[in-house]
Design a protein around this motif. Sequence first.
Motif, mmCIF file in Angstrom:
data_model
loop_
_atom_site.group_PDB
_atom_site.id
_atom_site.type_symbol
_atom_site.label_atom_id
_atom_site.label_comp_id
_atom_site.label_asym_id
_atom_site.label_seq_id
_atom_site.Cartn_x
_atom_site.Cartn_y
_atom_site.Cartn_z
ATOM 1 N N ARG A 115 0.832 -1.208 0.000
ATOM 2 C CA ARG A 115 0.000 0.000 0.000
ATOM 3 C C ARG A 115 0.872 1.265 0.000
ATOM 4 O O ARG A 115 0.583 2.231 -0.691
ATOM 5 N N ASP A 116 1.952 1.239 0.766
ATOM 6 C CA ASP A 116 2.864 2.387 0.796
ATOM 7 C C ASP A 116 3.494 2.623 -0.571
ATOM 8 O O ASP A 116 3.612 3.771 -1.019
ATOM 9 N N LEU A 117 3.900 1.546 -1.230
ATOM 10 C CA LEU A 117 4.463 1.668 -2.574
ATOM 11 C C LEU A 117 3.424 2.241 -3.525
ATOM 12 O O LEU A 117 3.706 3.167 -4.293
ATOM 13 N N GLU A 176 -4.832 12.560 -4.838
ATOM 14 C CA GLU A 176 -6.261 12.583 -5.168
ATOM 15 C C GLU A 176 -6.730 11.206 -5.634
ATOM 16 O O GLU A 176 -7.773 10.717 -5.208
ATOM 17 N N LEU A 177 -5.959 10.603 -6.490
ATOM 18 C CA LEU A 177 -6.324 9.271 -6.990
ATOM 19 C C LEU A 177 -6.299 8.252 -5.855
ATOM 20 O O LEU A 177 -7.196 7.409 -5.762
ATOM 21 N N TYR A 178 -5.329 8.351 -4.982
ATOM 22 C CA TYR A 178 -5.255 7.426 -3.852
ATOM 23 C C TYR A 178 -6.484 7.569 -2.946
ATOM 24 O O TYR A 178 -7.056 6.584 -2.508
ATOM 25 N N ARG A 179 -6.876 8.800 -2.686
ATOM 26 C CA ARG A 179 -8.017 9.052 -1.796
ATOM 27 C C ARG A 179 -9.355 8.671 -2.419
ATOM 28 O O ARG A 179 -10.280 8.299 -1.708
ATOM 29 N N THR A 180 -9.481 8.762 -3.718
ATOM 30 C CA THR A 180 -10.788 8.591 -4.355
ATOM 31 C C THR A 180 -10.986 7.231 -5.038
ATOM 32 O O THR A 180 -12.076 6.964 -5.535
#
Length: 89
Positions: A50-52, A60-64
Motif C-alpha cells: 500500500r505504501d508503494l 487525489e487518486l489514492y483518496r478517491t
Amino acid sequence: MPTDEEKTKANRLARAIASDISLYNEEKIVKGLEQDNLFDALEAELEEGRDLYRSRVSQELYRTSNFFDRAVVDIIVRSRGHVRSKIWL
C-alpha cells in the motif's frame, strides 16, 4: 481530477503489487485463509504494498479510488477459492 489514463495506470500498478505479494507469500496466504486471519498474516506485506502504491499515484487518486483493495481481493483472495476456509461459507 485524475484522467482515465492515470486511473488505468494506477489500476495496473495495484494489480502488479498484489500479484507480487501473492507470488512471494503463497504459504502465508493459504495458512491465513485456512485460519481465517489472512489480513493479519499479511499485514506487513500489505502495508508495504500500500505504501508503494500510495507513493506512485497522485494523492487525489489514492483518496478517491480503491484500486489497491480491489486488486488484493481479486488477486490474493478470490484466486484462492479452492482453499478450505470459513470465509467461503
